[in-house]
Design an enzyme around this catalytic site. Structure first.
Site, PDB file in Angstrom:
ATOM      1  N   PRO A  83      58.209  12.679  29.687  1.00  0.00           N
ATOM      2  CG  PRO A  83      57.459  14.644  28.687  1.00  0.00           C
ATOM      3  CD  PRO A  83      58.271  14.135  29.844  1.00  0.00           C
ATOM      4  CB  CYS A  84      58.089   7.866  26.858  1.00  0.00           C
ATOM      5  SG  CYS A  84      56.408   7.578  26.244  1.00  0.00           S
ATOM      6  CD  GLN A  85      55.379  12.191  24.138  1.00  0.00           C
ATOM      7  OE1 GLN A  85      56.258  12.226  24.990  1.00  0.00           O
ATOM      8  NE2 GLN A  85      54.224  12.787  24.306  1.00  0.00           N
TER       9      GLN A  85
END
Length: 187
Positions: A83-85
């Protein structure tokens, strides 16, 4: 007619997929390496159904936080886009840290360590190059002792110099911050 025997050299490389999504990265990895995806890990059910449609023989191992990697079939290539959030330049920049969505990188690092694939393909956003990373606090340690040592060994530091032009981002001295890319490359 004689039946030909198949050897390990004849079989396609095996791919394990983490944070699989609909399988875009897997398609690229299969194409480049002439490989086949043999299992995946995705918790978003509608997206996992799309993945399963294209790879009906690859089982979904489910939630990466509950997988016992010692029980997972070995693979030659491990790929994933954690996940890059929390590292994205358009997000809150919480960083690569325990408790963040992007902190799930630690689960991928554990899979790499246990499975020991020949190749690892990681996909993520450009913010990985500039967002901070925080090591988890070892049991019994104080937060001040979180980053007491160099973030990378000398061999890794030399290799990272070409990837991260800002020497402060490597975290190779205790006074310098560790960035997410440095944490990922170090693992």
């Amino acid at each position: 007619m004689r039946k030909e025997q198949t050897t390990d050299e004849d079989r396609p490389l095996r791919v394990g997929s983490l944070f699989s999504g609909y399988g875009g990265l897997d398609l690229a990895v299969e194409h480049v390496f002439n490989a086949e995806t043999v299992w995946f890990s995705e918790i978003n059910e509608p997206v996992a159904r799309v993945f399963s449609h294209h790879w009906p023989d690859a089982p979904n191992l489910g939630d990466i936080t509950s997988i016992n990697w010692h029980d997972v079939p070995p693979v030659d290539i491990l790929c994933g886009g954690f996940p890059c959030q929390d590292v994205s330049t358009v997000g809150k920049r919480a960083g690569l840290a325990p408790g963040t969505r992007s902190g799930l990188w630690a689960q991928m690092a554990t899979a790499i360590e246990i499975l020991q694939p020949q190749f690892v393909v990681i996909e993520n956003v450009r913010g990985l190059l500039s967002t901070k990373a925080i090591r988890s606090t070892p049991e019994g340690a104080t937060p001040d002792a979180r980053n007491p040592d160099d973030a990378t060994g000398t061999d890794v530091t030399a290799a990272l110099r070409g990837l991260e032009p800002d020497p402060w981002g490597l975290g190779d001295e205790s006074a310098r911050p560790l960035v997410a890319a440095g944490a990922v490359m170090r693992s």
